[in-house]
Scaffold this motif. Structure first.
Motif, PDB file in Angstrom:
ATOM      1  N   GLY A 164     -11.289   6.086  -4.552  1.00 26.84           N
ATOM      2  CA  GLY A 164     -11.174   4.673  -4.140  1.00 26.84           C
ATOM      3  C   GLY A 164     -10.194   4.431  -3.011  1.00 26.84           C
ATOM      4  N   PHE A 165      -9.765   5.502  -2.302  1.00 32.61           N
ATOM      5  CA  PHE A 165      -8.858   5.313  -1.174  1.00 32.61           C
ATOM      6  C   PHE A 165      -9.596   4.521  -0.092  1.00 32.61           C
ATOM      7  N   GLU A 166      -8.827   3.718   0.666  1.00 26.68           N
ATOM      8  CA  GLU A 166      -9.473   2.746   1.544  1.00 26.68           C
ATOM      9  C   GLU A 166      -9.375   3.069   3.030  1.00 26.68           C
ATOM     10  N   ALA A 167      -8.538   4.035   3.399  1.00 28.35           N
ATOM     11  CA  ALA A 167      -8.424   4.353   4.835  1.00 28.35           C
ATOM     12  C   ALA A 167      -7.877   5.762   4.986  1.00 28.35           C
ATOM     13  N   LEU A 168      -8.089   6.318   6.185  1.00 27.27           N
ATOM     14  CA  LEU A 168      -7.578   7.651   6.501  1.00 27.27           C
ATOM     15  C   LEU A 168      -6.520   7.513   7.591  1.00 27.27           C
ATOM     16  N   ALA A 218      -3.190  -0.930  -8.180  1.00 25.41           N
ATOM     17  CA  ALA A 218      -4.346  -1.690  -7.701  1.00 25.41           C
ATOM     18  C   ALA A 218      -4.173  -2.020  -6.222  1.00 25.41           C
ATOM     19  N   SER A 219      -3.039  -1.650  -5.638  1.00 24.01           N
ATOM     20  CA  SER A 219      -2.819  -1.919  -4.212  1.00 24.01           C
ATOM     21  C   SER A 219      -3.556  -0.861  -3.387  1.00 24.01           C
ATOM     22  N   PRO A 220      -3.752  -1.130  -2.076  1.00 20.36           N
ATOM     23  CA  PRO A 220      -4.502  -0.155  -1.281  1.00 20.36           C
ATOM     24  C   PRO A 220      -3.837   1.224  -1.248  1.00 20.36           C
ATOM     25  N   LEU A 221      -4.674   2.246  -1.369  1.00 19.63           N
ATOM     26  CA  LEU A 221      -4.214   3.628  -1.173  1.00 19.63           C
ATOM     27  C   LEU A 221      -4.892   4.150   0.082  1.00 19.63           C
ATOM     28  N   TRP A 222      -4.137   4.783   0.944  1.00 17.28           N
ATOM     29  CA  TRP A 222      -4.709   5.416   2.130  1.00 17.28           C
ATOM     30  C   TRP A 222      -4.411   6.917   2.022  1.00 17.28           C
ATOM     31  N   LEU A 223      -5.260   7.724   2.609  1.00 21.78           N
ATOM     32  CA  LEU A 223      -5.012   9.175   2.610  1.00 21.78           C
ATOM     33  C   LEU A 223      -4.479   9.609   3.973  1.00 21.78           C
ATOM     34  N   GLN A 224      -3.331  10.286   3.957  1.00 21.95           N
ATOM     35  CA  GLN A 224      -2.853  10.904   5.199  1.00 21.95           C
ATOM     36  C   GLN A 224      -3.556  12.247   5.337  1.00 21.95           C
ATOM     37  N   SER A 265     -17.251  10.810  11.600  1.00 23.64           N
ATOM     38  CA  SER A 265     -18.620  11.227  11.267  1.00 23.64           C
ATOM     39  C   SER A 265     -18.729  11.666   9.798  1.00 23.64           C
ATOM     40  N   ILE A 266     -17.593  12.085   9.210  1.00 28.17           N
ATOM     41  CA  ILE A 266     -17.699  12.544   7.811  1.00 28.17           C
ATOM     42  C   ILE A 266     -17.335  11.457   6.810  1.00 28.17           C
ATOM     43  N   SER A 267     -16.793  10.345   7.311  1.00 25.47           N
ATOM     44  CA  SER A 267     -16.365   9.303   6.360  1.00 25.47           C
ATOM     45  C   SER A 267     -16.487   7.918   6.989  1.00 25.47           C
ATOM     46  N   PRO A 268     -16.957   6.954   6.200  1.00 29.66           N
ATOM     47  CA  PRO A 268     -17.028   5.585   6.737  1.00 29.66           C
ATOM     48  C   PRO A 268     -15.692   4.846   6.683  1.00 29.66           C
ATOM     49  N   LEU A 269     -14.655   5.481   6.130  1.00 27.22           N
ATOM     50  CA  LEU A 269     -13.382   4.765   5.977  1.00 27.22           C
ATOM     51  C   LEU A 269     -12.741   4.530   7.339  1.00 27.22           C
ATOM     52  N   PRO A 270     -12.005   3.420   7.482  1.00 27.86           N
ATOM     53  CA  PRO A 270     -11.276   3.188   8.729  1.00 27.86           C
ATOM     54  C   PRO A 270     -10.283   4.325   8.990  1.00 27.86           C
ATOM     55  N   VAL A 271     -10.048   4.615  10.260  1.00 24.72           N
ATOM     56  CA  VAL A 271      -9.146   5.710  10.614  1.00 24.72           C
ATOM     57  C   VAL A 271      -7.966   5.162  11.419  1.00 24.72           C
ATOM     58  N   LEU A 272      -6.752   5.523  10.977  1.00 26.39           N
ATOM     59  CA  LEU A 272      -5.555   5.191  11.755  1.00 26.39           C
ATOM     60  C   LEU A 272      -4.975   6.496  12.303  1.00 26.39           C
ATOM     61  N   ILE A 273      -4.365   6.400  13.475  1.00 21.70           N
ATOM     62  CA  ILE A 273      -3.791   7.598  14.083  1.00 21.70           C
ATOM     63  C   ILE A 273      -2.277   7.506  13.967  1.00 21.70           C
ATOM     64  N   LYS A 274      -1.688   8.474  13.266  1.00 24.32           N
ATOM     65  CA  LYS A 274      -0.234   8.445  13.049  1.00 24.32           C
ATOM     66  C   LYS A 274       0.452   9.446  13.964  1.00 24.32           C
ATOM     67  N   GLY A 275       1.458   8.924  14.691  1.00 26.44           N
ATOM     68  CA  GLY A 275       2.215   9.810  15.567  1.00 26.44           C
ATOM     69  C   GLY A 275       2.069   9.442  17.031  1.00 26.44           C
ATOM     70  N   PRO A 293       0.806  -1.219   0.000  1.00 27.40           N
ATOM     71  CA  PRO A 293       0.000   0.000   0.000  1.00 27.40           C
ATOM     72  C   PRO A 293       0.842   1.274   0.000  1.00 27.40           C
ATOM     73  N   PHE A 294       0.181   2.344  -0.311  1.00 28.02           N
ATOM     74  CA  PHE A 294       0.838   3.650  -0.368  1.00 28.02           C
ATOM     75  C   PHE A 294      -0.050   4.631   0.397  1.00 28.02           C
ATOM     76  N   VAL A 295       0.545   5.291   1.391  1.00 29.25           N
ATOM     77  CA  VAL A 295      -0.198   6.306   2.123  1.00 29.25           C
ATOM     78  C   VAL A 295       0.118   7.655   1.473  1.00 29.25           C
ATOM     79  N   VAL A 296      -0.891   8.252   0.897  1.00 28.87           N
ATOM     80  CA  VAL A 296      -0.688   9.468   0.096  1.00 28.87           C
ATOM     81  C   VAL A 296      -0.837  10.689   1.007  1.00 28.87           C
ATOM     82  N   SER A 297       0.124  11.597   0.928  1.00 27.91           N
ATOM     83  CA  SER A 297       0.114  12.775   1.802  1.00 27.91           C
ATOM     84  C   SER A 297      -0.979  13.768   1.403  1.00 27.91           C
ATOM     85  N   THR A 298      -1.464  14.515   2.404  1.00 29.56           N
ATOM     86  CA  THR A 298      -2.313  15.674   2.137  1.00 29.56           C
ATOM     87  C   THR A 298      -1.640  16.583   1.104  1.00 29.56           C
TER      88      THR A 298
END
Ligand code: FMN
Length: 799
Positions: A152-156, A125-131, A217-227, A106-111
């Motif tokens: 189509g990003f899969e997580a925040l 085709a691998s998972p993309l997550w949004l930072q 509340s604004i997105s159903p995507l799973p949320v990870l906390i970085k830091g 996967p690739f976590v794409v920066s803001t």
């Protein structure tokens, strides 16, 4: 692999990138905050860990694949979010995504990505997550999240360590500015050229944990906390509903002086205890570093700067080569340390440099006077299996009005406290009638009793009556619940690390937990849709032998299994006994639900056992009452010592029990003995009403589910459940991850609680299945609870 330009390591790529890049850009990438102490600490922490080699382990092709948040990754590795890949190569994030996609990671794409989400998504085709950085203007953040979701990003991944940017002195000294044209492609506005300046004006500096709730509340995507760098923040993250944490200090770019990520990983992994995903980044520069992080509790790692180095050197190919090098090194490290698969990496794999002992951590230990370090305790206390129920308990406590299908407790309506006295009296009369003097009767209640149990005759008789199991009383050990029987059997049978315990999976947590207490890692034999299959066990036995291990025992609940509800057919029972004889292993049969299930039951394995292959682990918790904590082991196997003397395995279990619980409570045995006497010597007599009651509860639950989610609707949604004929449990398969986050939502918004089936898979699985227990609820609760569950499933399936 033929690596580009003779570059064999990530250090080679760093050096090539340094030569190629403008000094200001190199410093922007390479630098950290302040004196760069944390930056240096990250990689130094890996240098202080040694990997312990294991010889002749038979690991030819280590399996690098893993699953994170229900998605398959080709390796336990992803790309960390980093701003402006376009600074390093004109293709920017598109090249990185293409390389990550080719590697299956996967690739976590920066803001602050320099390319649009749509362009990036088209490349992999691998998972993309949004930072996610949270801006003062929440509308900007919301827009960012929505665009990523559309692509189509899969997580925040919410970055929480940067309410302001750290003081990156190299950039200050260089007067670093982004070159013209390097801009965030997914953000509106201008004024980005000084990253520090922009962050100061745009980031919301006053964020607190409610931002997680807002994001959810604004997105159903799973949320990870970085830091996250401490156990207490991990706890807060989980409480806020995080699906994962990234142990990160932002590559040393934020708080200078913060600890290295590897140092704090054990503390965080222990706190998480399997409740959410744990990722780590910072200083990972070799495949061996990845393995060390896995061993100390990470599910996967993220790679930061080396990816940018690869990009700067050769665009997409450079990134692909960097990922390839790490994967190759990881495979080497796993093979040489005898680690067959990612899930097998654990603390015994690493040791601190300069110390011969297995390491639980590289963190300096506090003095005992300051409290105890958890990693100095036995690893079982940090084992997710032993902690699985905590989250459930916490949820149940937090939502007392929710209807809970979680507890496998017997129905209260059958218990009458007054009856206890009558049972004890009956037992005392029985002793007197069988020749005990008043003093002996008194001793039987007040004194230490025989370790093997004072009611073993009565238990043996009840087994004959109820289950057609004909064994001498000497082969019975009365235990403190079935749990003690499991512990004794495992302690006796598993003599060393090369003895394997196999378990039917999904599996009752009591046996996996007992195994872990004894440093035994059970091998899961996956059930098929219709339950256990001998062929799969046979394959697993062969694999164990291939690894140089001796399959010792196989644990199974043949009737109305907990948790799956499956029942083994008669033919399969005979086949299992034959397999045990052929392959020379013992069967641990656990069957607590037979007598409380309606209708005729198939014969127990023990009653079919002609070769003393079966150890039955028995419980009166469901058939009489759990408060007694009385169970038993039937162990009629012969044990011969070197001198040729023989004993029964039950005698050896008794020997162990004398150092565990000494004897099972005399009072409890008296009550259970009295109950068995009242039932003409068996427990079945007590259970005609209970079996009818539980049978009706199961039928009612299935009926209500059928009505609440009619066939056409559940087919469209991809929902199904099994239809056990007895026992306490059934399972529902759903089209979304049935994890802790879903459970929390189900409890909070829909007022219904269930158990994630993933808790019951010792080696992963069951992510989209939940377990319902029907035993404890009234029909009114079942009616309302299934309606709530249907509403929850409908809503969750739509996202
Ligand atoms: C140039 C650069 C830009 C970064 N940008 C971001 C970012 O936009 N968001 C974020 O959460 N982390 C950012 N990070 C931090 C990384 O996600 C990650 O935590 C760190 O780089 C990992 O350490 P490593 O570089 O030692 O592997 C950045 C790091 C670098 C080097």
């Amino acid at each position: 692999m033929n690596h580009g330009g003779g570059r064999l390591t990530l250090a080679d790529y760093a050096e090539s990138a340094r030569r190629r890049l403008e000094p200001g850009v190199w410093d922007f990438v390479a630098g950290g905050a302040g004196d760069e102490r944390t930056l240096a600490a990250n990689s130094a922490a890996f240098d202080r860990v040694r990997l312990r080699p294991r010889m002749l382990s038979g690991v030819a092709e280590p399996a690098l694949g893993t699953r994170v948040l229900g998605r398959a990754w080709a390796a336990p590795l992803g790309v960390a979010p980093m701003a402006y890949h376009t600074l390093l190569h004109p293709d920017g994030e598109v090249a990185t995504a293409a390389a990550a996609g080719a590697a299956g990671v996967p690739f976590v794409v920066s803001t602050f990505a320099g390319r649009t989400f749509d362009d990036i998504a088209a490349a992999t085709a691998s998972p993309l997550w949004l930072q996610v950085y949270c801006f003062r203007d929440r509308g900007v953040t919301r827009g960012l999240v929505e665009r990523a979701a559309q692509a189509g990003f899969e997580a925040l991944v919410l970055t929480v360590d940067a309410p302001r940017l750290g003081r990156r002195l190299r950039d200050v000294r260089n007067g670093f500015r982004l070159p013209p044209g390097i801009e965030p492609a997914n953000l509106p506005g201008t004024g980005f050229s000084s990253p520090g300046e922009h962050a100061r004006t745009a980031f919301d500096p006053a964020l607190d944990w409610t931002v997680v709730e807002w994001l959810r509340s604004i997105s159903p995507l799973p949320v990870l906390i970085k830091g996250v760098l401490t156990a207490s923040d991990t706890r807060r993250a989980i409480r806020a509903g995080a699906d994962g944490v990234v142990v990160s200090n932002h590559g040393g770019r934020q708080l200078d002086g913060a600890p290295a990520t590897l140092e704090v990983l054990p503390e965080i992994a222990a706190e998480v205890s399997g409740r959410c995903a744990v990722l780590l980044d910072g200083g990972v520069r070799r495949g061996g570093d990845v393995l060390a992080a896995l061993a100390l509790g990470a599910d996967a790692v993220l790679l930061g700067r080396p990816v940018l180095h690869g990009l700067a050197v050769a665009g997409r190919d450079g990134v692909a080569d960097v990922l390839g090098i790490v994967n190759e090194e990881l495979a080497d490290a796993m093979a040489l340390s005898g680690c067959p698969a990612v899930a097998d990496a654990g603390p015994p794999l690493v040791v601190p440099a300069g110390d011969g002992r297995p390491a639980a951590a590289v963190r300096p230990r506090p003095a005992v006077s300051e409290g105890l370090a958890k990693e100095d305790l036995h690893s079982s206390v940090s084992d997710p299996v032993l902690d699985t129920m905590n989250f459930l308990n916490e949820i149940t406590h937090r939502y007392p009005d929710a209807i809970s299908f979680a507890p496998g407790r017997p129905y209260d309506g059958f218990f009458d406290p007054e009856q206890l006295f009558a049972h004890i009296r009956r037992y005392m009369d029985h002793l007197a009638a069988s020749g005990h003097s008043p003093a002996q009767v008194r001793d039987a209640l007040f004194q230490y009793g025989p370790t093997s149990g004072q009611i073993r005759e009565l238990v043996a008789k009840s087994l004959r009556l109820d289950e057609n199991i004909d064994v001498p009383a000497e082969s019975v050990v009365v235990t403190v619940g079935c749990q003690e029987a499991m512990l004794l059997a495992l302690r006796a049978l598993v003599a060393g690390p090369d003895d394997a315990l196999l378990v039917s999976s999904p599996c009752y947590v009591g046996i996996t937990g007992a195994a872990r207490l004894l440093d035994v890692e059970p091998t899961a034999v996956e059930e098929g849709p219709d339950g256990f299959r001998c062929a799969d066990l046979e394959t697993a036995l062969r694999a164990e032998r291939g690894r140089g291990r001796r399959p010792r025992a196989f644990y199974v609940i043949p009737d109305h299994s907990n948790p799956s509800g499956a029942t083994m057919g008669l033919e399969e029972r005979h086949e299992l006994l034959k397999l045990a004889a052929r392959e020379d292993f013992l069967i641990l049969e656990d069957s607590p639900y037979r007598l409380v299930s309606p209708g005729r039951q198939l014969p127990t394995l023990k009653s079919l056992d002609r070769e003393r292959r079966v150890i039955q682990l028995g419980s009166f918790a469901k058939s009489l009452f759990p408060g007694a904590r009385v169970g038993y082991a039937v162990a009629d196997q012969l044990v011969t010592d070197r001198a040729g003397n023989t004993s029964l395995l039950a005698d050896e279990l008794t020997r162990i029990k004398s150092m565990v619980t000494v004897n099972t409570s005399a009072l409890s045995q008296a009550v259970v003995g009295g109950m068995l006497l009242a039932g003409e010597g068996g427990a079945a007599e007590h259970n005609t009403d209970t079996a009818r009651h539980y049978g009706e509860a199961m039928r009612a639950t299935i009926r209500e589910l059928d009505a609440a989610l009619p066939e056409a609707e559940r087919a469209a949604l991809g929902v199904r459940w099994n239809r056990p004929s007895g026992g306490f449990f059934l399972t529902v398969t759903v089209p979304f991850p049935a994890d802790n986050a879903a459970l929390a939502r189900s409890a909070e918004e829909f007022g219904v609680i269930w158990t994630p089936m993933s808790y019951f898979y010792p080696q992963g699985g069951g992510e989209r299945t939940l377990r319902l227990s029907v035993s404890y609820l009234t029909h009114a609760d079942i009616h309302e609870g299934t309606a709530r569950l249907a509403r929850f499933i409908r809503v969750a399936a739509r996202h």
